[in-house]
Design an enzyme around this catalytic site. Structure first.
Site, PDB file in Angstrom:
ATOM      1  N   GLY A  13      -5.544   5.448  11.357  1.00  0.00           N
ATOM      2  CA  GLY A  13      -5.039   5.858  10.050  1.00  0.00           C
ATOM      3  C   GLY A  13      -4.570   4.661   9.244  1.00  0.00           C
ATOM      4  O   GLY A  13      -4.912   3.516   9.551  1.00  0.00           O
ATOM      5  N   LEU A  15      -5.578   3.978   6.272  1.00  0.00           N
ATOM      6  CA  LEU A  15      -6.928   3.470   6.006  1.00  0.00           C
ATOM      7  C   LEU A  15      -6.952   2.528   4.798  1.00  0.00           C
ATOM      8  O   LEU A  15      -6.162   2.656   3.873  1.00  0.00           O
ATOM      9  CB  LEU A  15      -7.880   4.639   5.760  1.00  0.00           C
ATOM     10  CG  LEU A  15      -8.020   5.633   6.919  1.00  0.00           C
ATOM     11  CD1 LEU A  15      -9.118   6.657   6.605  1.00  0.00           C
ATOM     12  CD2 LEU A  15      -8.308   4.933   8.246  1.00  0.00           C
ATOM     13  N   HIS A  19     -11.817   0.066   6.802  1.00  0.00           N
ATOM     14  CA  HIS A  19     -12.187   1.306   7.490  1.00  0.00           C
ATOM     15  C   HIS A  19     -13.313   2.033   6.734  1.00  0.00           C
ATOM     16  O   HIS A  19     -14.259   2.543   7.330  1.00  0.00           O
ATOM     17  CB  HIS A  19     -10.984   2.261   7.558  1.00  0.00           C
ATOM     18  CG  HIS A  19      -9.817   1.752   8.340  1.00  0.00           C
ATOM     19  ND1 HIS A  19      -8.631   1.401   7.745  1.00  0.00           N
ATOM     20  CD2 HIS A  19      -9.636   1.541   9.664  1.00  0.00           C
ATOM     21  CE1 HIS A  19      -7.760   1.008   8.670  1.00  0.00           C
ATOM     22  NE2 HIS A  19      -8.355   1.069   9.851  1.00  0.00           N
ATOM     23  N   GLY A 130     -14.849  -2.490  14.027  1.00  0.00           N
ATOM     24  CA  GLY A 130     -14.817  -3.688  13.197  1.00  0.00           C
ATOM     25  C   GLY A 130     -14.789  -4.957  14.036  1.00  0.00           C
ATOM     26  O   GLY A 130     -14.127  -5.012  15.071  1.00  0.00           O
ATOM     27  N   SER A 168      -6.013  -5.299   6.723  1.00  0.00           N
ATOM     28  CA  SER A 168      -5.379  -4.741   7.915  1.00  0.00           C
ATOM     29  C   SER A 168      -4.284  -3.786   7.474  1.00  0.00           C
ATOM     30  O   SER A 168      -3.601  -4.044   6.468  1.00  0.00           O
ATOM     31  CB  SER A 168      -4.762  -5.867   8.752  1.00  0.00           C
ATOM     32  OG  SER A 168      -3.853  -5.330   9.698  1.00  0.00           O
TER      33      SER A 168
HETATM   34  P1  AMP Z   1      -7.332   0.392  13.306  1.00  0.00           P
HETATM   35  O1  AMP Z   1      -7.048   1.597  12.463  1.00  0.00           O
HETATM   36  O2  AMP Z   1      -6.565  -0.816  12.899  1.00  0.00           O
HETATM   37  O3  AMP Z   1      -7.277   0.703  14.785  1.00  0.00           O
HETATM   38  O4  AMP Z   1      -8.835   0.017  13.021  1.00  0.00           O
HETATM   39  C1  AMP Z   1      -9.852   0.958  13.170  1.00  0.00           C
HETATM   40  C2  AMP Z   1     -11.179   0.266  13.096  1.00  0.00           C
HETATM   41  O5  AMP Z   1     -11.321  -0.388  11.842  1.00  0.00           O
HETATM   42  C3  AMP Z   1     -11.344  -0.806  14.182  1.00  0.00           C
HETATM   43  O6  AMP Z   1     -12.673  -0.748  14.670  1.00  0.00           O
HETATM   44  C4  AMP Z   1     -11.089  -2.071  13.413  1.00  0.00           C
HETATM   45  O7  AMP Z   1     -11.735  -3.199  13.956  1.00  0.00           O
HETATM   46  C5  AMP Z   1     -11.692  -1.730  12.058  1.00  0.00           C
HETATM   47  N1  AMP Z   1     -11.143  -2.602  11.031  1.00  0.00           N
HETATM   48  C6  AMP Z   1      -9.848  -2.898  10.799  1.00  0.00           C
HETATM   49  N2  AMP Z   1      -9.725  -3.792   9.792  1.00  0.00           N
HETATM   50  C7  AMP Z   1     -10.986  -4.080   9.387  1.00  0.00           C
HETATM   51  C8  AMP Z   1     -11.537  -4.939   8.376  1.00  0.00           C
HETATM   52  N3  AMP Z   1     -10.778  -5.678   7.598  1.00  0.00           N
HETATM   53  N4  AMP Z   1     -12.882  -4.980   8.252  1.00  0.00           N
HETATM   54  C9  AMP Z   1     -13.677  -4.226   9.048  1.00  0.00           C
HETATM   55  N5  AMP Z   1     -13.227  -3.389   9.993  1.00  0.00           N
HETATM   56  C10 AMP Z   1     -11.897  -3.312  10.163  1.00  0.00           C
END
Ligand code: AMP
Length: 261
Positions: A13, A15, A19, A130, A168
């Site tokens: 989440g 997002l 994402h 990602g 992030s």
């Molecule tokens: P998270 O919600 O932080 O667990 O991320 C969920 C997914 O989104 C994971 O596969 C992350 O690697 C991807 N992700 C997070 N930040 C980025 C970004 N800046 N670019 C591409 N993918 C991302």
């Protein structure tokens, strides 16, 4: 008739455009896109930011609707870990490379267990992760292979702000002053990658990079050059494709990033 294919995009989440890039990639590769939103408590240590992690479910769901997601799976903690839950996957290999695992010892077993559950629950043909979380991408790719899960893991390049800062959910923690410093991480990665690609000595280049990051005001966890596939340490370019990986803390915010050489 061809079977309908399913892509899963696992998230916690809060997002952002990173994402959404995964969701758009998923919709080009599969007929149906499932996005999971689960803030997984087992991948946070007691001192980490589980309680303060941004929760923006309403906004997340409206963004996902706009991005044409077919299903949003938002399980509760009780659904994922009902009373009596007693199984944990403990990944090895790239999960013990001495990068994130050295600073977050419980992290990858939390990730591996929840990702295995999500894959079994959703049975996707592909799962999109990602490259931003590069070690995690390696760990879940191996996990799917080792457990004979029928899901193929695909990595998508990192989406960045104009100044290079990787998007992030945790960037929301940065003060205005910290936000001006944060792009240093990507700048140092890019400079190191260029110098290494030009044939410079890896250890000296990384030492300069570490100094630059610390001077900018970060508390550095690591800046490392690793084999892009195995995450084994590399001392010279001939040892294979190189990935530079960094983790550093700026005030209370821990940031990670990585780049190909
Ligand atoms: P998270 O919600 O932080 O667990 O991320 C969920 C997914 O989104 C994971 O596969 C992350 O690697 C991807 N992700 C997070 N930040 C980025 C970004 N800046 N670019 C591409 N993918 C991302």
């Amino acid at each position: 008739m061809r079977r309908t294919t399913i892509a899963l995009v696992p998230t916690m989440g809060a997002l952002h455009a990173g994402h959404i890039a995964l969701v758009k990639f998923a919709s080009r590769r599969a007929d149906r896109v499932v996005v999971s939103i689960f803030l997984n408590p087992t991948q946070f240590a007691a001192h980490e930011d589980l309680t303060s992690y941004p929760r923006t479910l309403r906004q997340d769901i409206s963004w996902l609707a706009a991005a044409r997601t077919d299903l949003v799976w938002v399980p509760s903690v009780d659904v994922m870990y009902p009373a009596g839950f007693a199984t944990r996957i403990v990944p090895e290999g790239s999960a013990t490379a001495g990068l994130e695992d050295a600073f977050r010892p419980h992290f990858f077993s939390g990730v591996a267990t929840v990702v295995a559950k999500l894959f079994i629950q959703c049975r996707p043909d592909i799962a999109i992760f990602g490259e931003k979380d590069y070690q995690q991408l390696k760990v879940v790719t191996q996990l799917a292979r080792d457990l004979d899960l029928k899901t193929r893991v695909i990595g998508v390049p990192t989406i960045r702000e104009k100044d290079g800062l990787a998007l992030s959910s945790r960037n929301a923690y940065l003060s205005a002053q910290e936000r001006t410093v944060a792009p240093v991480l990507h700048r140092v990665l890019s400079d190191c990658a260029k110098s290494i690609a030009a044939g410079g000595p890896i250890s000296g280049i990384l030492e300069n990079g570490r100094t630059a990051i610390t001077r900018a005001g970060f508390a550095l966890d690591y800046l490392e050059a690793r084999h892009a596939d195995t995450l084994a340490p590399v001392g010279a370019r001939r040892e294979g494709p190189i990935r530079l990986l960094v983790a550093a803390r700026l005030g209370k915010t821990r940031l990670i990033d990585n780049i190909a050489v």
